[in-house]
Design a protein around this motif. Sequence first.
Motif, PDB file in Angstrom:
ATOM      1  N   TRP A   1      55.932 167.839  43.213  1.00  0.00           N
ATOM      2  CA  TRP A   1      56.131 169.123  43.867  1.00  0.00           C
ATOM      3  C   TRP A   1      57.310 169.071  44.836  1.00  0.00           C
ATOM      4  CZ3 TRP A   1      50.244 170.086  45.101  1.00  0.00           C
ATOM      5  CH2 TRP A   1      49.602 170.503  43.921  1.00  0.00           C
ATOM      6  N   ASP A   2      57.585 167.897  45.387  1.00  0.00           N
ATOM      7  CA  ASP A   2      58.747 167.731  46.275  1.00  0.00           C
ATOM      8  C   ASP A   2      60.029 167.476  45.491  1.00  0.00           C
ATOM      9  OD1 ASP A   2      57.074 168.040  48.433  1.00  0.00           O
ATOM     10  OD2 ASP A   2      56.777 165.886  48.725  1.00  0.00           O
ATOM     11  N   LYS A   3      59.907 167.493  44.124  1.00  0.00           N
ATOM     12  CA  LYS A   3      61.046 167.283  43.223  1.00  0.00           C
ATOM     13  C   LYS A   3      61.705 165.934  43.457  1.00  0.00           C
ATOM     14  CE  LYS A   3      61.960 172.231  42.735  1.00  0.00           C
ATOM     15  NZ  LYS A   3      62.974 173.315  42.849  1.00  0.00           N
ATOM     16  N   GLN A   4      60.865 164.926  43.609  1.00  0.00           N
ATOM     17  CA  GLN A   4      61.336 163.544  43.761  1.00  0.00           C
ATOM     18  C   GLN A   4      60.795 162.708  42.598  1.00  0.00           C
ATOM     19  OE1 GLN A   4      60.161 162.091  47.589  1.00  0.00           O
ATOM     20  NE2 GLN A   4      61.446 163.540  48.727  1.00  0.00           N
ATOM     21  N   THR A   5      61.702 162.210  41.763  1.00  0.00           N
ATOM     22  CA  THR A   5      61.294 161.374  40.635  1.00  0.00           C
ATOM     23  C   THR A   5      61.121 159.942  41.115  1.00  0.00           C
ATOM     24  OG1 THR A   5      62.571 162.793  39.146  1.00  0.00           O
ATOM     25  CG2 THR A   5      61.870 160.634  38.312  1.00  0.00           C
TER      26      THR A   5
ATOM     27  N   PHE B   1      41.196 167.614  37.856  1.00  0.00           N
ATOM     28  CA  PHE B   1      42.441 167.394  38.590  1.00  0.00           C
ATOM     29  C   PHE B   1      43.602 168.132  37.914  1.00  0.00           C
ATOM     30  CE2 PHE B   1      46.373 165.197  39.575  1.00  0.00           C
ATOM     31  CZ  PHE B   1      46.286 165.026  40.948  1.00  0.00           C
ATOM     32  N   GLY B   2      43.626 168.139  36.569  1.00  0.00           N
ATOM     33  CA  GLY B   2      44.691 168.854  35.866  1.00  0.00           C
ATOM     34  C   GLY B   2      44.683 170.334  36.173  1.00  0.00           C
ATOM     35  N   ILE B   3      43.496 170.935  36.252  1.00  0.00           N
ATOM     36  CA  ILE B   3      43.399 172.355  36.595  1.00  0.00           C
ATOM     37  C   ILE B   3      43.878 172.593  38.023  1.00  0.00           C
ATOM     38  CG2 ILE B   3      41.776 174.245  36.963  1.00  0.00           C
ATOM     39  CD1 ILE B   3      40.084 173.076  34.680  1.00  0.00           C
ATOM     40  N   ALA B   4      43.472 171.699  38.944  1.00  0.00           N
ATOM     41  CA  ALA B   4      43.911 171.840  40.336  1.00  0.00           C
ATOM     42  C   ALA B   4      45.426 171.687  40.453  1.00  0.00           C
ATOM     43  CB  ALA B   4      43.203 170.804  41.201  1.00  0.00           C
ATOM     44  N   PHE B   5      46.008 170.783  39.659  1.00  0.00           N
ATOM     45  CA  PHE B   5      47.464 170.584  39.687  1.00  0.00           C
ATOM     46  C   PHE B   5      48.183 171.816  39.150  1.00  0.00           C
ATOM     47  CE2 PHE B   5      51.389 169.215  37.531  1.00  0.00           C
ATOM     48  CZ  PHE B   5      52.057 168.641  38.599  1.00  0.00           C
ATOM     49  N   ALA B   6      47.657 172.392  38.054  1.00  0.00           N
ATOM     50  CA  ALA B   6      48.292 173.577  37.476  1.00  0.00           C
ATOM     51  C   ALA B   6      48.221 174.769  38.431  1.00  0.00           C
ATOM     52  CB  ALA B   6      47.626 173.919  36.148  1.00  0.00           C
ATOM     53  N   LEU B   7      47.122 174.859  39.178  1.00  0.00           N
ATOM     54  CA  LEU B   7      46.958 175.960  40.135  1.00  0.00           C
ATOM     55  C   LEU B   7      47.578 175.653  41.495  1.00  0.00           C
ATOM     56  CD1 LEU B   7      43.227 176.895  39.352  1.00  0.00           C
ATOM     57  CD2 LEU B   7      45.304 178.033  38.522  1.00  0.00           C
ATOM     58  N   LYS B   8      48.134 174.442  41.632  1.00  0.00           N
ATOM     59  CA  LYS B   8      48.696 173.987  42.910  1.00  0.00           C
ATOM     60  C   LYS B   8      47.687 174.140  44.046  1.00  0.00           C
ATOM     61  CE  LYS B   8      53.580 174.629  41.806  1.00  0.00           C
ATOM     62  NZ  LYS B   8      54.881 175.205  42.222  1.00  0.00           N
ATOM     63  N   HIS B   9      46.508 173.617  43.783  1.00  0.00           N
ATOM     64  CA  HIS B   9      45.429 173.719  44.777  1.00  0.00           C
ATOM     65  C   HIS B   9      45.803 172.907  46.016  1.00  0.00           C
ATOM     66  CE1 HIS B   9      41.411 173.526  46.546  1.00  0.00           C
ATOM     67  NE2 HIS B   9      41.074 174.507  45.723  1.00  0.00           N
ATOM     68  N   PRO B  10      45.571 173.455  47.196  1.00  0.00           N
ATOM     69  CA  PRO B  10      45.953 172.741  48.434  1.00  0.00           C
ATOM     70  C   PRO B  10      45.201 171.433  48.655  1.00  0.00           C
ATOM     71  CG  PRO B  10      44.657 174.710  48.934  1.00  0.00           C
ATOM     72  CD  PRO B  10      45.012 174.792  47.483  1.00  0.00           C
ATOM     73  N   LEU B  11      44.082 171.226  47.958  1.00  0.00           N
ATOM     74  CA  LEU B  11      43.326 169.993  48.155  1.00  0.00           C
ATOM     75  C   LEU B  11      44.137 168.768  47.731  1.00  0.00           C
ATOM     76  CD1 LEU B  11      40.601 168.840  49.057  1.00  0.00           C
ATOM     77  CD2 LEU B  11      39.795 169.074  46.699  1.00  0.00           C
ATOM     78  N   ILE B  12      45.059 168.960  46.766  1.00  0.00           N
ATOM     79  CA  ILE B  12      45.887 167.830  46.335  1.00  0.00           C
ATOM     80  C   ILE B  12      46.825 167.404  47.463  1.00  0.00           C
ATOM     81  CG2 ILE B  12      47.701 167.131  44.712  1.00  0.00           C
ATOM     82  CD1 ILE B  12      46.368 168.819  42.595  1.00  0.00           C
ATOM     83  N   ARG B  13      47.385 168.358  48.164  1.00  0.00           N
ATOM     84  CA  ARG B  13      48.237 168.030  49.323  1.00  0.00           C
ATOM     85  C   ARG B  13      47.414 167.491  50.487  1.00  0.00           C
ATOM     86  NH1 ARG B  13      53.946 167.900  49.194  1.00  0.00           N
ATOM     87  NH2 ARG B  13      54.755 169.691  48.038  1.00  0.00           N
ATOM     88  N   TYR B  14      46.168 167.915  50.548  1.00  0.00           N
ATOM     89  CA  TYR B  14      45.322 167.507  51.665  1.00  0.00           C
ATOM     90  C   TYR B  14      45.105 165.993  51.673  1.00  0.00           C
ATOM     91  CZ  TYR B  14      41.215 167.184  54.693  1.00  0.00           C
ATOM     92  OH  TYR B  14      40.354 166.846  55.706  1.00  0.00           O
ATOM     93  N   VAL B  15      45.010 165.379  50.494  1.00  0.00           N
ATOM     94  CA  VAL B  15      44.700 163.954  50.425  1.00  0.00           C
ATOM     95  C   VAL B  15      45.787 163.097  51.065  1.00  0.00           C
ATOM     96  CG1 VAL B  15      44.297 162.016  48.862  1.00  0.00           C
ATOM     97  CG2 VAL B  15      43.179 164.204  48.444  1.00  0.00           C
ATOM     98  N   PRO B  16      47.077 163.205  50.666  1.00  0.00           N
ATOM     99  CA  PRO B  16      48.089 162.366  51.336  1.00  0.00           C
ATOM    100  C   PRO B  16      48.348 162.752  52.790  1.00  0.00           C
ATOM    101  CG  PRO B  16      49.125 163.851  49.753  1.00  0.00           C
ATOM    102  CD  PRO B  16      47.661 163.963  49.549  1.00  0.00           C
TER     103      PRO B  16
END
Length: 540
Positions: A337-341, A236-251
Amino acid sequence: MPSPKKATPKRSRSRSLGRSRSPARKPKRDSKAKESPSPSLSRSRGRPRGSSKSRKVPLTPKLVTTSTPVLRTTREVTPTRSSARLAAIKTDVEAMTSLTWKLGQQQTITTTNSKMETQTKHAPSTPADDIESNAFGGSFGTFIMIFFLPAVMFYVNFACQRGKCDIRKVPTLPRKLRAYIDLQSFLVVSGWFAFQAVLAMLPTGKLVDGQAIKGGKRLQYRCNGKFAFVITLLAFGIAFALKHPLIRYVPNNFFKLMTSSAVFSCLLSVFLAVKARNARPSSLSPYASGNFIFDFFMGRELNPRIGSFDLKFFCELRPGLIGWVVIDMCFVASSCWDKQTNYGLMLVTCMHMLYVMDSLWFEESILTTMDIVHDGFGFMLSFGDLAWVPFLYTLTARFLFENRQTMPTYCLVCIGLLNMVGYVIFRGSNSQKDAFRRNPYDPALAHLESMPTSAGKRLLLSGWWGLCRHPNYLGDLIMALAWSLSCGTGHIIPYFYPIYFLLLLIHRERRDSSLCRSKYGPAWTRYCDKVRYRIFPYIY
């Protein structure tokens, strides 16, 4: 020649010891000399019991040697010898105690196996059989549950979406099938299941023996959950660093993934039902009744395996539990990624991660739970592990992702502390129980009070388990409450999990109590008199 006035012992002797007297002394022909020899000594020598008349035996060096034990028995024991004998006796007592406990465990297994074999031969039902066959309302109740559980999961999730979260309003459901499921979402779910299965089968981690099943056999389980969890986090850390679209796909496709997981769990349940038709009687669950609907829900086979790959053990912790944390992290990553804390979302994710990490770090502890030892693997556990857990336990995280809540820092700190209190109770009680089940006579547990039962096992009466009968449930519920408090108090749906979990644990405690009452008999009644409270001390 010894003095004739010397007193002789008045205890009867065996014939073998009687021969060691000096030939110069004639044995007295009185009633004492006619007593029968000691049965134990006579039998141990392999001689039949006969007349007590003395026989002349020639003096040989062998007789001199055999007289030595007699001299030792009449010699006064010195304090040093006494201490050495006491130490030896103490060691023997400890060894006998441990051996007795092991024999009791084996006798329990044998008794249980005999009972199960009798059940498979259609013997008259016992109270325990009635409890098992009527679980969840029998065949009618389980038929309703097959449809009710998915309906609850869909209703709660559709009722709580972005900008609206009200359980009183019936949610508007999409009318097109592709809004619920498509091929891509099903492939994502199937790929996730396969990925975790590959990690589980890698030759890492230790092999642990499970609890004894029918025939006294113990299945082996490979416990490498920590390894699988770390590899998943790295991926998951590698996917986050590469901004893999699968992370956005889940939500963005949460409902499609939920439906796909439900369909996948149903297909797995069908496979398990078909596989169980050819299962041996010794591998069946205590709940196996012969009724298709009931067995489909409860699971007919206790430990279904493909080779050495145990499906129930795998599904209990891997795809659903790790998937729960991965979905949470997808919400956090999308928020970043949406810059929301979103500190509330981060806190909930950390608390969920602690819970999952604990389960995987102490993975072998699950081998003593009711799910593994007693329940079969059917729709109830399949749907619960693969769909219910990852898509309802993430409700608080999804609520905070879609409906951001502002909460003071001190409130978040207090919620975190409450979660830690629950975790300490949960982990402390589970560790104490697991250590006691492995060896009740462990010196590290000598301070704990316990009581024996007719089944050969002992029940804890002090420590965490002296507060109530299920302190681990208490810790679990405190943590569940902390998770929901992170969402504030403006909506009731985020509190679905602690409410549902309370009802689930009350039902499970009642079911467990009924089984223990039939297993331990009067000992369970005495135990309940000593440990009065079920889950909440001084309340319930």
